[in-house]
Design a protein around this motif. Structure first.
Motif, PDB file in Angstrom:
ATOM      1  N   GLY A  54      15.990  84.037 111.888  1.00 52.45           N
ATOM      2  CA  GLY A  54      14.949  84.568 111.356  1.00 52.45           C
ATOM      3  C   GLY A  54      15.134  86.242 111.551  1.00 52.45           C
ATOM      4  N   THR A  55      15.765  86.842 112.498  1.00 53.11           N
ATOM      5  CA  THR A  55      16.194  88.067 112.329  1.00 53.11           C
ATOM      6  C   THR A  55      17.274  88.338 111.403  1.00 53.11           C
ATOM      7  OG1 THR A  55      17.612  87.797 114.171  1.00 53.11           O
ATOM      8  CG2 THR A  55      15.284  88.706 114.847  1.00 53.11           C
ATOM      9  N   TYR A  56      18.191  87.617 111.269  1.00 52.58           N
ATOM     10  CA  TYR A  56      19.127  87.511 110.368  1.00 52.58           C
ATOM     11  C   TYR A  56      18.758  87.570 108.804  1.00 52.58           C
ATOM     12  CZ  TYR A  56      23.041  86.390 107.123  1.00 52.58           C
ATOM     13  OH  TYR A  56      23.763  86.272 106.161  1.00 52.58           O
ATOM     14  N   GLY A  57      17.573  86.822 108.754  1.00 57.16           N
ATOM     15  CA  GLY A  57      16.817  86.940 107.217  1.00 57.16           C
ATOM     16  C   GLY A  57      16.331  88.161 106.847  1.00 57.16           C
ATOM     17  N   PHE A  58      15.642  88.818 108.137  1.00 55.62           N
ATOM     18  CA  PHE A  58      15.236  90.507 107.858  1.00 55.62           C
ATOM     19  C   PHE A  58      16.367  91.207 107.437  1.00 55.62           C
ATOM     20  CE2 PHE A  58      11.501  88.803 110.538  1.00 55.62           C
ATOM     21  CZ  PHE A  58      10.334  89.053 109.802  1.00 55.62           C
ATOM     22  N   LEU A  59      17.357  91.085 107.961  1.00 56.47           N
ATOM     23  CA  LEU A  59      18.662  92.209 107.829  1.00 56.47           C
ATOM     24  C   LEU A  59      19.307  91.796 106.511  1.00 56.47           C
ATOM     25  CD1 LEU A  59      20.173  91.942 111.521  1.00 56.47           C
ATOM     26  CD2 LEU A  59      19.239  93.971 110.586  1.00 56.47           C
ATOM     27  N   ARG A  60      19.416  90.299 106.049  1.00 58.19           N
ATOM     28  CA  ARG A  60      20.054  90.183 104.964  1.00 58.19           C
ATOM     29  C   ARG A  60      19.066  90.217 103.663  1.00 58.19           C
ATOM     30  NH1 ARG A  60      24.706  90.689 104.529  1.00 58.19           N
ATOM     31  NH2 ARG A  60      25.447  88.994 105.892  1.00 58.19           N
ATOM     32  N   PHE A  61      17.825  89.723 103.751  1.00 56.54           N
ATOM     33  CA  PHE A  61      17.026  89.697 102.698  1.00 56.54           C
ATOM     34  C   PHE A  61      15.872  90.735 102.702  1.00 56.54           C
ATOM     35  CE2 PHE A  61      19.138  85.314 103.330  1.00 56.54           C
ATOM     36  CZ  PHE A  61      19.767  85.369 102.142  1.00 56.54           C
ATOM     37  N   ALA A  62      14.804  90.545 103.504  1.00 59.27           N
ATOM     38  CA  ALA A  62      13.731  91.251 103.520  1.00 59.27           C
ATOM     39  C   ALA A  62      13.618  92.479 103.403  1.00 59.27           C
ATOM     40  CB  ALA A  62      12.764  90.810 104.585  1.00 59.27           C
ATOM     41  N   LEU A  63      14.791  93.266 104.045  1.00 62.11           N
ATOM     42  CA  LEU A  63      14.883  94.875 103.975  1.00 62.11           C
ATOM     43  C   LEU A  63      15.571  95.003 102.793  1.00 62.11           C
ATOM     44  CD1 LEU A  63      15.335  95.771 107.813  1.00 62.11           C
ATOM     45  CD2 LEU A  63      13.600  96.329 106.150  1.00 62.11           C
ATOM     46  N   PRO A  64      16.775  94.523 102.555  1.00 64.33           N
ATOM     47  CA  PRO A  64      17.400  95.025 101.223  1.00 64.33           C
ATOM     48  C   PRO A  64      16.589  94.861 100.052  1.00 64.33           C
ATOM     49  CG  PRO A  64      19.021  93.982 102.602  1.00 64.33           C
ATOM     50  CD  PRO A  64      17.673  93.582 103.308  1.00 64.33           C
ATOM     51  N   PHE A  65      15.966  93.658  99.866  1.00 63.78           N
ATOM     52  CA  PHE A  65      15.344  93.165  98.686  1.00 63.78           C
ATOM     53  C   PHE A  65      14.224  93.890  98.477  1.00 63.78           C
ATOM     54  CE2 PHE A  65      16.770  88.892  97.007  1.00 63.78           C
ATOM     55  CZ  PHE A  65      18.302  89.089  97.212  1.00 63.78           C
TER      56      PHE A  65
END
Length: 500
Positions: A257-268
């Motif tokens: 979940g936290t990796y998803g925020f770092l990799r997808f939610a914030l950059p996108f």
């Protein structure tokens, strides 16, 4: 040559091992599973030395999969995903060895699912194609559902179904957002592609729909973290899961979940993620999770449930560090992700070892174990202090960096979060006292065996990691710093100099 095949090998080898388990005698299942997982770890270790921090995405492999729809087998590794891959390959063989005497029925099925789960977890961390990412996200879900549902405790079916429904609902919404991004980019450019880099280049002109896409990703990742108030599946899943399931769930799955925020939610979706309203909501929920998780852990009579609620608090720190979005706070968030996997994984191993001896997890059932099982008591003390964040242990470094990096962005929230460190001591130290330092009054506790050689081999690598990261975290920080800086500069194109 290693760079060209290592990531596909790390994904394929556990699947091959799972197939081999059904060709081998059932009595050899755990030995074969341990061998497969140790080979997997050995394959991953050179990543530590061959990784070049400043080089960006490395070990990339990009092959066509479904070319008509722009779906490719595209994998790679940077300073964010490197540690998640190594943490996964590190914990899986320990989980196999830790299950040696605990799993006594349907052993082939259990260890095969654990190996398939390994592929799913690693796939999430290395995927650079969003379709592949979603497939791996779902591949991870099924084995854990069966591990909890078949080998769990008395309420295992309730916990497994709750875990499945929470995660599946979030992932379906994320799938809708992924398809929306895919169709938007295809409409804009005429090119069909699920490539991470390609879709990242075409998110700036989404307009109002960006908020809804972000919300879909946010919900999927927030459930997985889990953030308050979406955390209610976690205590049930932890308590009912077998020891290996709890270790993998806390050590790796929550980090997806936290990796998803770092990799997808914030950059996108940087504009949405950093809007004042979203920042206020996320930071408030993070701080609530830190304090709430600690306070609820304080009143738990079940040791395993206490550790489960402590995860809500620890991951609250991670979310605060991610949203503060300074180099220090992002590095701290990554370190806490690693440290939580090590320390909380060790606590779940110890909880399982205590359960095997006494067949109960209630704190009041123990007492005086320091005299009876001194080695187990010493390890439990060290691991508990690392989870509290004692200086000199791994838990201190990450939380300190988060608090330092977050203070300039969110001073009030950071001050409140600092109280969470005190709350952590208020639930773990009394639990430690009840288990090992109170008078030895119960006859059931007077002849318990101390740590066996197998149990020592499970705990020793975790103790080494606790001390190593606590005393000398520089190798970790050096490898993650360029990736953390790139993330900050991508999401905040012109961050204030003082915060960089």
């Amino acid at each position: 040559m290693y760079d060209a095949w290592i990531l596909p090998a790390l994904l394929v080898w556990p699947l091959a091992g799972a197939a081999l388990l059904y060709l081998a005698p059932a009595s050899r299942a755990k030995t074969l599973a341990l061998g497969v997982s140790l080979v997997e770890f050995a394959l991953s270790v050179p990543l530590w030395w061959r990784f070049v921090p400043a080089a960006g995405m490395q070990f990339a492999v990009d092959l066509p999969w479904v070319p008509d729809w722009g779906i490719r087998f595209h994998v790679g590794l940077d300073g964010i995903s490197l540690f998640m891959v190594l943490l996964t390959t590190f914990l899986v063989p320990l989980s196999v060895l830790g299950s040696w005497t605990y799993i006594t029925k349907r052993e082939r099925g259990f260890y095969a699912l654990l190996l398939v789960l390994t592929t799913g977890m690693l796939g999430v961390f290395v995927s650079l194609d969003l379709f592949l990412f979603y497939v791996m996200w779902e591949v991870m879900l099924i084995p854990m559902y069966f591990i909890i549902g078949i080998w769990g405790g008395d309420n295992r079916l309730y916990a497994a179904i709750k875990f499945f429904l929470y995660t599946f609902v979030g992932s379906l919404l994320m799938l809708v957002a992924i398809l929306g991004l895919f169709l938007h980019a295809a409409h804009t450019t005429g090119t069909y592609s699920f490539s991470y880099d390609f879709l990242l280049q075409h998110t700036a002109d989404l307009g109002p729909v960006a908020f809804w896409f972000f919300a879909a990703f946010f919900l999927a990742f927030a459930i997985k973290v889990p953030m308050f108030p979406l955390h209610t599946w976690l205590p049930d899943a932890h308590v009912e899961a077998p020891t290996a399931g709890s270790v993998i769930l806390a050590g790796v799955l929550l980090k997806m979940g936290t990796y998803g925020f770092l990799r997808f939610a914030l950059p996108f979706f940087p504009g949405v993620a950093l809007s004042p309203t979203v920042q206020a909501v996320v930071v408030a929920l993070s701080v609530i999770g830190i304090i709430y998780g600690g306070l609820v852990a304080m009143v738990q009579p079940d040791f395993k449930k206490l550790v489960a609620y402590s995860s809500v608090a620890h991951l609250g720190f991670v979310m605060l560090g991610i949203w503060a979005l300074t180099v220090q706070s992002v590095q701290g968030a990554l370190l806490v992700m690693i440290n939580h996997g090590i320390s909380t994984g060790a606590l779940f191993f110890l909880a399982g070892m205590l359960y095997e001896r006494r067949h109960t997890r209630l704190l009041d059932a123990f007492g005086g174990l320091a005299r009876v099982v001194p080695l187990l008591a010493a390890v439990l003390t060290v691991v508990s202090l690392s989870s509290v964040g004692l200086p000199g242990t791994n838990g201190f470094v990450g939380e300190f960096l988060i608090l330092i990096g977050s203070f300039a962005r969110y001073p009030t929230a950071t001050i409140i979060a600092t109280a969470g460190v005190i709350v952590a001591a208020m639930y773990l130290l009394p639990a430690l006292q009840k288990i090992i330092y109170t008078p030895l009054t119960k006859t059931e506790n007077q002849k318990l065996p101390d740590l066996s050689l197998r149990e020592g081999l499970v705990l020793l690598p975790l103790l080494v990691a606790i001390v190593w990261i606590g005393v000398y975290p520089r190798p970790f920080l050096d490898r993650m710093e360029p990736a953390a800086r790139r993330l900050v500069e991508t999401v905040r194109p012109q961050p204030p100099t003082a915060l960089r």
